[in-house]
Design a protein around this motif. Sequence first.
Motif, mmCIF file in Angstrom:
data_model
loop_
_atom_site.group_PDB
_atom_site.id
_atom_site.type_symbol
_atom_site.label_atom_id
_atom_site.label_comp_id
_atom_site.label_asym_id
_atom_site.label_seq_id
_atom_site.Cartn_x
_atom_site.Cartn_y
_atom_site.Cartn_z
ATOM 1 N N VAL A 106 -8.118 -103.335 17.168
ATOM 2 C CA VAL A 106 -6.735 -103.026 16.800
ATOM 3 C C VAL A 106 -6.423 -101.594 17.258
ATOM 4 C CG1 VAL A 106 -4.960 -103.221 15.030
ATOM 5 C CG2 VAL A 106 -6.936 -104.697 14.943
ATOM 6 N N ASP A 107 -6.273 -100.651 16.309
ATOM 7 C CA ASP A 107 -5.949 -99.293 16.736
ATOM 8 C C ASP A 107 -7.154 -98.358 16.658
ATOM 9 O OD1 ASP A 107 -3.292 -99.935 17.217
ATOM 10 O OD2 ASP A 107 -2.768 -99.648 15.121
ATOM 11 N N PHE A 108 -8.295 -98.909 16.266
ATOM 12 C CA PHE A 108 -9.487 -98.086 16.178
ATOM 13 C C PHE A 108 -10.189 -98.024 17.525
ATOM 14 C CE2 PHE A 108 -8.914 -99.174 11.747
ATOM 15 C CZ PHE A 108 -9.254 -97.997 11.106
ATOM 16 N N ASN A 138 -4.444 -87.328 6.660
ATOM 17 C CA ASN A 138 -3.736 -88.578 6.381
ATOM 18 C C ASN A 138 -4.663 -89.780 6.431
ATOM 19 O OD1 ASN A 138 -1.304 -87.375 6.025
ATOM 20 N ND2 ASN A 138 -0.600 -87.710 8.118
ATOM 21 N N LEU A 142 -8.972 -93.740 5.074
ATOM 22 C CA LEU A 142 -8.904 -94.983 5.841
ATOM 23 C C LEU A 142 -10.107 -95.100 6.780
ATOM 24 C CD1 LEU A 142 -5.563 -96.130 7.222
ATOM 25 C CD2 LEU A 142 -7.341 -95.875 8.867
ATOM 26 N N GLU A 145 -13.271 -95.746 4.739
ATOM 27 C CA GLU A 145 -13.388 -97.153 4.358
ATOM 28 C C GLU A 145 -13.847 -97.998 5.545
ATOM 29 O OE1 GLU A 145 -10.207 -99.029 1.883
ATOM 30 O OE2 GLU A 145 -10.274 -100.533 3.461
ATOM 31 N N VAL B 185 3.454 -88.088 10.787
ATOM 32 C CA VAL B 185 2.975 -89.469 10.720
ATOM 33 C C VAL B 185 3.578 -90.317 11.828
ATOM 34 C CG1 VAL B 185 2.840 -91.530 9.294
ATOM 35 C CG2 VAL B 185 2.598 -89.294 8.253
ATOM 36 N N TYR B 217 0.502 -98.763 19.726
ATOM 37 C CA TYR B 217 -0.366 -99.029 18.578
ATOM 38 C C TYR B 217 0.159 -100.201 17.760
ATOM 39 C CZ TYR B 217 -1.963 -94.406 19.865
ATOM 40 O OH TYR B 217 -2.423 -93.335 20.561
ATOM 41 N N LYS B 218 -0.772 -101.075 17.377
ATOM 42 C CA LYS B 218 -0.409 -102.273 16.605
ATOM 43 C C LYS B 218 0.291 -101.916 15.296
ATOM 44 C CE LYS B 218 -2.677 -105.696 18.906
ATOM 45 N NZ LYS B 218 -3.052 -104.862 20.048
ATOM 46 N N VAL B 219 -0.208 -100.860 14.665
ATOM 47 C CA VAL B 219 0.324 -100.524 13.345
ATOM 48 C C VAL B 219 1.817 -100.181 13.433
ATOM 49 C CG1 VAL B 219 -0.608 -98.181 13.566
ATOM 50 C CG2 VAL B 219 0.082 -99.009 11.356
ATOM 51 N N PHE B 220 2.215 -99.484 14.511
ATOM 52 C CA PHE B 220 3.635 -99.130 14.627
ATOM 53 C C PHE B 220 4.480 -100.300 15.124
ATOM 54 C CE2 PHE B 220 1.671 -94.860 14.840
ATOM 55 C CZ PHE B 220 2.182 -94.430 13.644
ATOM 56 N N PHE B 258 -0.751 -93.868 6.220
ATOM 57 C CA PHE B 258 -2.203 -93.956 6.413
ATOM 58 C C PHE B 258 -2.981 -93.560 5.162
ATOM 59 C CE2 PHE B 258 -0.503 -92.768 10.684
ATOM 60 C CZ PHE B 258 -0.650 -94.016 11.233
ATOM 61 N N SER B 259 -2.311 -92.907 4.220
ATOM 62 C CA SER B 259 -3.067 -92.377 3.086
ATOM 63 C C SER B 259 -2.857 -93.179 1.806
ATOM 64 C CB SER B 259 -2.718 -90.900 2.861
ATOM 65 O OG SER B 259 -1.329 -90.723 2.914
ATOM 66 N N LEU B 267 -7.355 -101.787 -1.188
ATOM 67 C CA LEU B 267 -8.064 -101.308 -0.004
ATOM 68 C C LEU B 267 -7.088 -100.642 0.967
ATOM 69 C CD1 LEU B 267 -10.339 -104.395 0.673
ATOM 70 C CD2 LEU B 267 -11.059 -102.201 -0.266
ATOM 71 N N TYR B 268 -7.659 -99.871 1.881
ATOM 72 C CA TYR B 268 -6.821 -99.230 2.882
ATOM 73 C C TYR B 268 -6.549 -100.167 4.060
ATOM 74 C CZ TYR B 268 -7.325 -94.819 0.482
ATOM 75 O OH TYR B 268 -7.263 -93.834 -0.447
ATOM 76 N N LEU B 269 -7.572 -100.951 4.397
ATOM 77 C CA LEU B 269 -7.450 -101.745 5.618
ATOM 78 C C LEU B 269 -7.495 -103.240 5.326
ATOM 79 C CD1 LEU B 269 -9.886 -99.681 7.806
ATOM 80 C CD2 LEU B 269 -7.431 -99.790 8.096
ATOM 81 N N SER B 271 -7.657 -106.485 8.064
ATOM 82 C CA SER B 271 -7.794 -106.753 9.503
ATOM 83 C C SER B 271 -7.463 -105.511 10.329
ATOM 84 C CB SER B 271 -6.981 -107.973 9.930
ATOM 85 O OG SER B 271 -5.641 -107.872 9.533
ATOM 86 N N ALA B 272 -8.104 -104.429 9.942
ATOM 87 C CA ALA B 272 -8.038 -103.137 10.636
ATOM 88 C C ALA B 272 -6.636 -102.541 10.700
ATOM 89 C CB ALA B 272 -8.650 -103.227 12.027
ATOM 90 N N LEU B 273 -5.747 -102.953 9.783
ATOM 91 C CA LEU B 273 -4.410 -102.345 9.716
ATOM 92 C C LEU B 273 -4.170 -101.789 8.317
ATOM 93 C CD1 LEU B 273 -2.261 -105.005 11.601
ATOM 94 C CD2 LEU B 273 -2.604 -102.647 12.304
ATOM 95 N N PRO B 274 -3.530 -100.628 8.224
ATOM 96 C CA PRO B 274 -3.195 -100.076 6.906
ATOM 97 C C PRO B 274 -2.031 -100.854 6.275
ATOM 98 C CG PRO B 274 -2.335 -98.678 8.625
ATOM 99 C CD PRO B 274 -3.110 -99.752 9.314
#
Lengths: 194, 292
Positions: A106-108, A138, A142, A145, B185, B217-220, B258-259, B267-269, B271-274
């Motif tokens: 993904v983004d990692f 920030n 994450l 984890e 951010v 980026y996938k998250v955005f 992200f925080s 959890l924070y993630l 499938s690897a997304l916040p």
Amino acid sequence: MGTGSLGRTWPAKNKWQIPGGYENGENINSQSLPIPNQKNGGQRTVHVLHNSEQPASVFAILEYGNKVVPLIADRLFDLVILKMTNVCTDKKQTKIECKGPRFELVDFCIKLGSVTMTQNFKGVLVEIEYRPSVVPANCWELIREFVQGFLGSAVSSQIPQYLQNRMNEIYQPMDTIHQYLEHFGQYRKSTGVI
Amino acid sequence: MEQLQISLSALKVLRSSVGQVFYSLANGIRAEHGEDNKENKYLLELQELLTTVGTNLRDVEQAVNSLNPPPGPFNLGNTAYLGQETTQDRQALYGTLVNVYKWTDKAHEYSNAAHQILSQNSLKRSSMNSNRAKRNRIQTGAHNFSPPQVDQVMASFDRLYSDMSISITRPFTSNAVIHVTLGHVLKAIIAFKGLMMERVVVKSYNEQLDLWSESRYKVFQRVTDHAHATMLHFYNPNFPELTLKSFFAWFHSFISLFSDSCKRCGLYLHSALPPTWRDPKSLDPYHFECKP
């Protein structure tokens, strides 16, 4: 065992596959050039580092006592260093390399590098980068984890020394270099595999 | 009008008396005239009928004399051409046309009455303006605000949040395109028409902003999708500023993209997304897969 947000060592026999990620090669190498006996005494060392993430740049860090002067230059800087052999004494054994696969999930961005110092295997460094976020504060929790997700609770939750004062600043490529150099320094001091 | 009615009915009476004359003529001598002097009796009857015709004719003449001739020829407009129509089945159109006029008149009359009644009772639910003068003016919707008004509204939002900066550019005519920078951010570009949001693109802090390409980026990319959904969720044509206020409040909650950990799974993630989804009311962070 050294720990950090970017660096982490464990036995090299482990094999890693990340589902959904893809892989390509990566390396970072460092060369330390001590500049001996200047007029006002004390030793100065220039560390020259290359990172395959920034292939057009050369990173140089000058250590002088407690002072650290970072420099980012283009590839020509290598030639300048070659010309400076009369002031620098290049110690062959100080060349350290960290080489290994690079994964994206993904983004990692995950990089597994085995560290070798002049053909001697020293250990493995793991670099985890979360690219969408530019401020370490920030995304620290994450990343923690994420790392603990596949390395287990052995991963320390403590923020590495170098980042502690820079948690709220925008992360630069130089910060990665500083952290690698920190770990390379530990390898250099120690004997055997850590 | 009354004169015309009288003369028309007089004409009708005349017609019927003339009809009776011809009726009696056609039948000739009948049984009721008897055997004796039947010719004389028949002639007397005819004479009587003709006298009635004569009096009726006088009535008609009197009625017609009292009528005023119309001032000029009738203007029938295009319907006059109907008289020149040669096709058989179209010659009946004139009557239908007159009926249509009658219906239109009636509809007009009823709608006037209905309008009077409705204007006394305020049962309005829509924003339709019944006032004719106002209706003809340009309506003040979310989409037609003047550039200074838009600037003013944006400046007020810029002041509202200390860690969110808004700058306005106008690359395409007078419609504003704003660049929003949310802390360190993310950045976003929002295209407006007046005060109506049309497109949102969210990107990373270190990416170049443009209207057409999505973030690498996938998250955005996820956040952009959610922003579009929320933009439509808050949309209200009557209160564009309220829409923007809600949207920016929602958007500002991404300062902790992200925080913040997910409200549901902790959890924070995922499938690897916040947690990229924010509740529109409570602004609580959730993973898209965990959202209530």
